[in-house]
Scaffold this active site. Structure first.
Site, PDB file in Angstrom:
ATOM      1  N   ASP A  31      45.123  37.268  37.968  1.00 56.59           N
ATOM      2  CA  ASP A  31      43.990  36.752  38.846  1.00 56.59           C
ATOM      3  C   ASP A  31      44.282  35.337  39.265  1.00 56.59           C
ATOM      4  O   ASP A  31      44.710  34.566  38.421  1.00 56.59           O
ATOM      5  CB  ASP A  31      42.506  37.095  38.273  1.00 56.59           C
ATOM      6  CG  ASP A  31      41.416  36.909  39.406  1.00 56.59           C
ATOM      7  OD1 ASP A  31      40.946  38.019  39.978  1.00 56.59           O
ATOM      8  OD2 ASP A  31      41.317  35.781  40.084  1.00 56.59           O
ATOM      9  N   SER A  95      34.557  41.081  46.524  1.00 52.96           N
ATOM     10  CA  SER A  95      35.106  39.888  47.667  1.00 52.96           C
ATOM     11  C   SER A  95      36.418  40.404  48.239  1.00 52.96           C
ATOM     12  O   SER A  95      36.630  39.808  49.441  1.00 52.96           O
ATOM     13  CB  SER A  95      35.118  38.520  47.076  1.00 52.96           C
ATOM     14  OG  SER A  95      36.142  38.540  45.891  1.00 52.96           O
ATOM     15  N   HIS A 100      40.246  47.598  43.058  1.00 56.35           N
ATOM     16  CA  HIS A 100      40.981  46.760  42.019  1.00 56.35           C
ATOM     17  C   HIS A 100      40.245  46.574  40.750  1.00 56.35           C
ATOM     18  O   HIS A 100      38.943  46.674  40.802  1.00 56.35           O
ATOM     19  CB  HIS A 100      41.362  45.194  42.489  1.00 56.35           C
ATOM     20  CG  HIS A 100      40.172  44.494  42.948  1.00 56.35           C
ATOM     21  ND1 HIS A 100      39.537  44.536  44.226  1.00 56.35           N
ATOM     22  CD2 HIS A 100      39.429  43.442  42.232  1.00 56.35           C
ATOM     23  CE1 HIS A 100      38.643  43.680  44.305  1.00 56.35           C
ATOM     24  NE2 HIS A 100      38.403  43.292  43.254  1.00 56.35           N
TER      25      HIS A 100
END
Ligand code: AMP
Length: 114
Positions: A31, A95, A100
Protein backbone atom coordinates in the site's frame (compact mmCIF):
# COMPACT_ATOMS: atom_id res chain seq x y z
CA UNK A 1 -9.96 -3.82 -17.44
CA UNK A 2 -11.97 -0.81 -16.42
CA UNK A 3 -10.64 2.32 -18.20
CA UNK A 4 -9.78 4.72 -15.39
CA UNK A 5 -9.34 2.17 -12.58
CA UNK A 6 -5.94 2.57 -10.92
CA UNK A 7 -5.85 -1.04 -9.69
CA UNK A 8 -6.65 -2.31 -13.21
CA UNK A 9 -3.63 -0.29 -14.39
CA UNK A 10 -1.47 -1.82 -11.65
CA UNK A 11 -2.73 -5.34 -12.38
CA UNK A 12 -2.12 -4.99 -16.13
CA UNK A 13 1.39 -3.57 -15.62
CA UNK A 14 0.59 -0.22 -17.24
CA UNK A 15 1.32 1.49 -13.89
CA UNK A 16 4.68 0.14 -12.77
CA UNK A 17 4.38 -1.46 -9.32
CA UNK A 18 6.51 -4.06 -7.56
CA UNK A 19 4.49 -7.23 -7.02
CA UNK A 20 5.06 -9.44 -3.98
CA UNK A 21 2.90 -12.09 -5.62
CA UNK A 22 1.57 -12.46 -9.13
CA UNK A 23 -0.54 -15.31 -10.49
CA UNK A 24 -2.90 -15.54 -13.46
CA UNK A 25 -5.69 -14.33 -11.21
CA UNK A 26 -4.24 -11.91 -8.65
CA UNK A 27 -1.47 -9.55 -7.67
CA UNK A 28 -0.23 -8.34 -4.29
CA UNK A 29 1.68 -5.11 -3.73
CA UNK A 30 2.51 -2.71 -0.91
CA UNK A 31 0.00 0.00 0.00
CA UNK A 32 1.19 3.50 -0.90
CA UNK A 33 0.15 4.83 2.53
CA UNK A 34 0.92 2.05 5.00
CA UNK A 35 -0.87 2.12 8.36
CA UNK A 36 1.38 -0.55 9.88
CA UNK A 37 4.86 -2.00 9.25
CA UNK A 38 3.26 -4.54 6.91
CA UNK A 39 0.44 -3.22 4.71
CA UNK A 40 -0.13 -5.16 1.52
CA UNK A 41 -3.04 -5.08 -0.91
CA UNK A 42 -4.18 -8.28 -2.60
CA UNK A 43 -6.43 -7.76 -5.63
CA UNK A 44 -7.96 -9.85 -8.40
CA UNK A 45 -6.59 -8.93 -11.83
CA UNK A 46 -10.14 -8.91 -13.17
CA UNK A 47 -12.11 -5.79 -12.35
CA UNK A 48 -14.69 -6.50 -9.65
CA UNK A 49 -15.99 -3.34 -8.07
CA UNK A 50 -16.21 -4.53 -4.47
CA UNK A 51 -17.15 -7.41 -2.19
CA UNK A 52 -20.76 -6.36 -2.79
CA UNK A 53 -20.31 -7.32 -6.46
CA UNK A 54 -18.94 -10.86 -6.18
CA UNK A 55 -20.83 -13.83 -7.66
CA UNK A 56 -20.99 -17.50 -6.67
CA UNK A 57 -18.70 -18.19 -9.65
CA UNK A 58 -15.96 -16.07 -7.98
CA UNK A 59 -15.55 -18.64 -5.19
CA UNK A 60 -12.33 -20.16 -6.51
CA UNK A 61 -10.80 -16.72 -7.07
CA UNK A 62 -11.67 -15.62 -3.54
CA UNK A 63 -10.22 -18.84 -2.15
CA UNK A 64 -7.00 -18.18 -4.05
CA UNK A 65 -6.87 -14.65 -2.64
CA UNK A 66 -7.32 -15.93 0.94
CA UNK A 67 -4.56 -18.51 0.49
CA UNK A 68 -2.26 -15.82 -0.94
CA UNK A 69 -2.96 -13.68 2.12
CA UNK A 70 -2.12 -16.59 4.41
CA UNK A 71 1.16 -17.23 2.57
CA UNK A 72 2.08 -13.52 2.52
CA UNK A 73 1.42 -13.24 6.26
CA UNK A 74 3.76 -16.19 6.81
CA UNK A 75 6.45 -14.74 4.54
CA UNK A 76 6.19 -11.36 6.28
CA UNK A 77 6.72 -12.99 9.68
CA UNK A 78 3.28 -12.09 11.02
CA UNK A 79 3.18 -15.13 13.30
CA UNK A 80 1.63 -13.05 16.11
CA UNK A 81 -1.34 -12.22 13.93
CA UNK A 82 -2.64 -9.83 11.33
CA UNK A 83 -5.80 -8.12 10.09
CA UNK A 84 -7.55 -8.49 6.74
CA UNK A 85 -9.88 -5.68 5.69
CA UNK A 86 -12.10 -5.24 2.65
CA UNK A 87 -13.62 -1.76 2.82
CA UNK A 88 -16.84 -1.93 0.83
CA UNK A 89 -18.91 0.93 -0.54
CA UNK A 90 -19.21 4.51 0.72
CA UNK A 91 -20.17 3.65 4.30
CA UNK A 92 -17.38 1.07 4.34
CA UNK A 93 -14.81 3.72 3.46
CA UNK A 94 -13.86 2.22 0.09
CA UNK A 95 -11.83 4.74 -1.92
CA UNK A 96 -10.61 2.56 -4.80
CA UNK A 97 -13.49 0.82 -6.54
CA UNK A 98 -11.69 -2.39 -7.47
CA UNK A 99 -12.00 -5.25 -4.98
CA UNK A 100 -8.98 -5.39 -2.67
CA UNK A 101 -8.02 -6.93 0.63
CA UNK A 102 -5.72 -5.07 2.99
CA UNK A 103 -3.27 -7.34 4.83
CA UNK A 104 -2.13 -5.35 7.84
CA UNK A 105 0.27 -6.40 10.58
CA UNK A 106 3.61 -5.98 12.30
CA UNK A 107 2.24 -4.11 15.29
CA UNK A 108 -0.49 -4.65 17.86
CA UNK A 109 -3.81 -3.64 16.28
CA UNK A 110 -6.74 -2.48 18.36
CA UNK A 111 -10.39 -3.27 17.72
CA UNK A 112 -12.46 -1.33 16.87
CA UNK A 113 -9.95 0.53 14.69
CA UNK A 114 -9.41 4.20 15.47
P1 AMP B 1 -9.64 1.62 0.36
O1 AMP B 1 -9.75 2.92 1.09
O2 AMP B 1 -10.03 0.42 1.19
O3 AMP B 1 -10.38 1.67 -0.96
O4 AMP B 1 -8.11 1.39 0.10
C1 AMP B 1 -7.43 1.87 -1.02
C2 AMP B 1 -5.98 1.80 -0.68
O5 AMP B 1 -5.26 1.88 -1.88
C3 AMP B 1 -5.48 2.91 0.23
O6 AMP B 1 -4.95 2.34 1.42
C4 AMP B 1 -4.41 3.61 -0.62
O7 AMP B 1 -3.31 4.00 0.15
C5 AMP B 1 -4.05 2.52 -1.61
N1 AMP B 1 -3.52 2.98 -2.89
C6 AMP B 1 -4.08 3.88 -3.74
N2 AMP B 1 -3.33 4.01 -4.84
C7 AMP B 1 -2.29 3.17 -4.71
C8 AMP B 1 -1.16 2.84 -5.51
N3 AMP B 1 -0.95 3.41 -6.71
N4 AMP B 1 -0.28 1.92 -5.04
C9 AMP B 1 -0.46 1.36 -3.85
N5 AMP B 1 -1.51 1.62 -3.04
C10 AMP B 1 -2.41 2.51 -3.45
Amino acid sequence: MSGDCIFCKIASGSLSTEFLVETDQLVAFRDLNPVAPTHILVIPKRHIESLAHIEASDGALLGEIMLAIKELAKEQGLEKGFRVVANTGPDGGQSVHHLHFHLIGGRSLQWPPG
